[in-house]
Scaffold this active site. Structure first.
Site, PDB file in Angstrom:
ATOM      1  N   CYS A   1       0.815  -1.233  -0.033  1.00 22.80           N
ATOM      2  CA  CYS A   1       0.084   0.360  -0.251  1.00 22.80           C
ATOM      3  C   CYS A   1       1.094   1.317   0.370  1.00 22.80           C
ATOM      4  CB  CYS A   1      -1.171  -0.068   1.311  1.00 22.80           C
ATOM      5  SG  CYS A   1      -2.279   1.514   1.038  1.00 22.80           S
TER       6      CYS A   1
ATOM      7  N   ASP B   1      -9.562  -3.510  -5.856  1.00 20.59           N
ATOM      8  CA  ASP B   1      -9.092  -2.620  -4.711  1.00 20.59           C
ATOM      9  C   ASP B   1     -10.129  -1.106  -4.941  1.00 20.59           C
ATOM     10  OD1 ASP B   1      -7.751  -0.836  -3.281  1.00 20.59           O
ATOM     11  OD2 ASP B   1      -5.758  -2.832  -3.334  1.00 20.59           O
TER      12      ASP B   1
ATOM     13  N   HIS C   1      -8.226  -5.370  -1.587  1.00 19.51           N
ATOM     14  CA  HIS C   1      -6.873  -4.187  -1.495  1.00 19.51           C
ATOM     15  C   HIS C   1      -6.450  -5.027   0.480  1.00 19.51           C
ATOM     16  CE1 HIS C   1      -4.458  -0.615  -0.627  1.00 19.51           C
ATOM     17  NE2 HIS C   1      -4.893  -0.647   0.910  1.00 19.51           N
TER      18      HIS C   1
END
Lengths: 156, 360
Positions: free
Chosen positions: B150, B305, B334
């Site tokens: 991320c 995501d 995600h």
């Protein structure tokens, strides 16, 4: 023929959820994507921050009057500790570099000494050879040989 | 005298406790209110370096390392370190260490109010290079593999671009946004005209996790807020499902504050000005050019995501100079790119194989 189905609350909830979600999904996504929604969020944010700012000021003022440290003051102390820790970390890093440099230098010195030792050994060896050569009578063919031999026997 | 016959009522009560719905409600209540939280981050580890609240871990030091290139993992500033080591049998770190990889993780720690002035620059220039140096020293390796998740991946990409002289052999990015031209709803909500970034940071110092979480949940409010409980109610009798549900909820709801200045920079330079992909970002006065990245690149993007959208991830592959670069697209979300059945069965083995192939 009759079929009896028992009431299942969970299945009902699931069905209601799925139908609601699928019905409202697009409408909600459309709303969330509108500029007016962002504007509304901004207004809510502004009001919240105004309130929070007021609370912060009031708290700080109260703590000052009560002779108590504020959040900022405690955070400053924490920052000082962090700075000290940072310096220790830097020192540790420099020590690591110093250690590497020192061991490299020691290694080079050791190699140099070894080379010097070898050279000295050679010099000593050559000196020894030269001394031996000086002390040893020359053995050659012809009349010189006889002379040398006689000289040796005379000495004896 | 009046006598009350309660036999029928008692029978009804008895039958009620045997009712499937009642049992489900009972279990559901237990799971939500009284069950213990699962123990996360169980893979054995040792701390090899600390700085401020950060710690550098080395995982399973006792296991023989058959792969010579160590892996350093870097995750987002708002998460906790266990997200990459969620649960035994459901952990990327455990999977990699069991396969003989030497895995390290940089734990950011929980920032206090005194850390509100920490910028992304500080993390990228003061923390990551030191961690890399410690990893190389501990492992006695010549090269390193960096894995970022991320926002941690975005920071890792910036670091790799800033330090091309370092021996970074492989770069793995998992759902890491690089191009912020179209960041979905965030592009709208964080519009400079309405979003009061400076006032927010100046008032709050660090940005509470709840605020970040509110934004994430708002992306899809019904399915993010109600959906998990409907799924739980539906499958509450399945203990495996309940465990995974609890793990997922712990991940989602157990974040930490975002250091104020880092947040200001993250929103302004990335979401509002989209500087990184356009080579306009500077970190401590140094220009970040993604073309400086020459390491082997594995860029993982998840189709479902809604936090790091696929269109934010893919453009990196066109910017880097890496000869060996892969954009790996997975049909998942995600969080489930790292944890859950698909991650365990497909994504973890894929990453492990890619690292092994590129570490010879």
């Amino acid at each position: 023929m009759t079929q009896t189905t028992s009431f299942d609350a969970f299945t009902m909830w699931k069905n209601v959820y799925e139908k609601t979600e699928s019905t409202w999904r697009d409408a909600i996504q459309d709303t969330l994507g509108k500029e007016s929604f962002a504007e509304s969020l901004g207004q809510i944010q502004s009001q919240y921050l105004q309130y929070q700012g007021f609370v912060n000021k009031m708290t700080e003022s109260y703590l000052k009057q009560a002779n108590m440290p504020s959040r900022d003051e405690i955070a400053n102390v924490a920052s000082l500790v962090i700075n000290v820790e940072s310096k220790v970390d830097d020192l540790e890093d420099q020590m690591d570099v110093y250690k590497i440099d020192t061991s490299r230098e020691i290694e080079q010195l050791r190699k140099g000494l070894n080379n010097l030792d070898k050279k000295l050994d050679k010099v000593i060896e050559l000196l020894n050879k030269s001394i031996v050569a000086q002390n040893t009578p020359k053995v050659t063919d012809g009349p010189l040989t006889t002379t040398a031999l006689n000289a040796t026997s005379t000495k004896k | 005298m009046v006598t009350l016959d309660t036999k029928q009522f008692d029978n009804w009560i008895d039958r009620l406790s045997e009712d499937k719905n009642i049992q489900q409600i009972k279990r559901l209540t237990e799971v939500i209110s009284s069950d213990a939280e699962p123990e996360v981050g169980q893979t054995p580890k040792e701390v090899i370096w600390t700085k401020n609240k950060s710690k550098l871990y080395r995982y399973q030091p006792a296991i023989k390392k058959t792969n010579k290139v160590p892996i350093l993992m870097i995750y987002a500033l708002i998460n906790k370190p266990y997200i990459l080591d969620l649960y035994p049998g459901n952990s990327l770190i455990e999977h990699l260490t069991n396969k003989g990889h030497d895995v390290y993780l940089l734990d950011w720690g929980t920032p206090g109010y005194e850390d509100r002035n920490m910028k992304l620059d500080d993390y990228i220039v003061d923390y990551i290079p030191r961690a890399v140096s410690k990893v190389l020293k501990t492992s006695k390796a010549k090269d390193i593999t960096l894995l970022g998740y991320c926002m941690g991946g975005t920071m890792t990409a910036i670091f790799t671009a800033l330090y091309p002289q370092l021996p970074i052999r492989n770069l793995i990015l998992m759902t890491s946004p690089i191009d912020f031209k179209d960041a979905g709803h965030y592009s709208n909500w964080l519009d400079k005209r309405y979003f009061q970034l400076d006032k927010l940071v100046d008032t709050l110092g660090n940005i509470p996790f709840e605020l970040i979480d509110f934004g994430n949940k708002l992306l899809n409010p019904i399915s993010n807020v109600v959906g998990p409980y409907i799924s739980l109610a539906d499958r509450v009798e399945n203990e495996d499902f309940v465990l995974n549900w609890k793990l997922m909820q712990k991940w989602l709801n157990d974040g930490i504050p975002f250091p104020g200045e880092s947040y200001r920079q993250w929103i302004r330079d990335f979401y509002q000005d989209n500087k990184l992909i356009n080579d306009q970002l500077t970190v401590r006065g140094r220009k970040v050019e993604l073309a400086n990245i020459k390491a082997n690149l594995l860029n993982i993007s998840a189709t479902r995501d809604n936090i790091a959208l696929p269109q934010q991830i893919a453009p990196l592959n066109d910017k880097v100079s890496s000869k060996n670069k892969t954009l790996h697209i997975v049909e998942t979300g995600h969080v489930s790119v790292v944890t859950g059945r698909k991650a365990i069965n497909e994504i973890h083995p894929y990453i492990e194989k890619w690292i092994t192939d590129n570490s010879k």
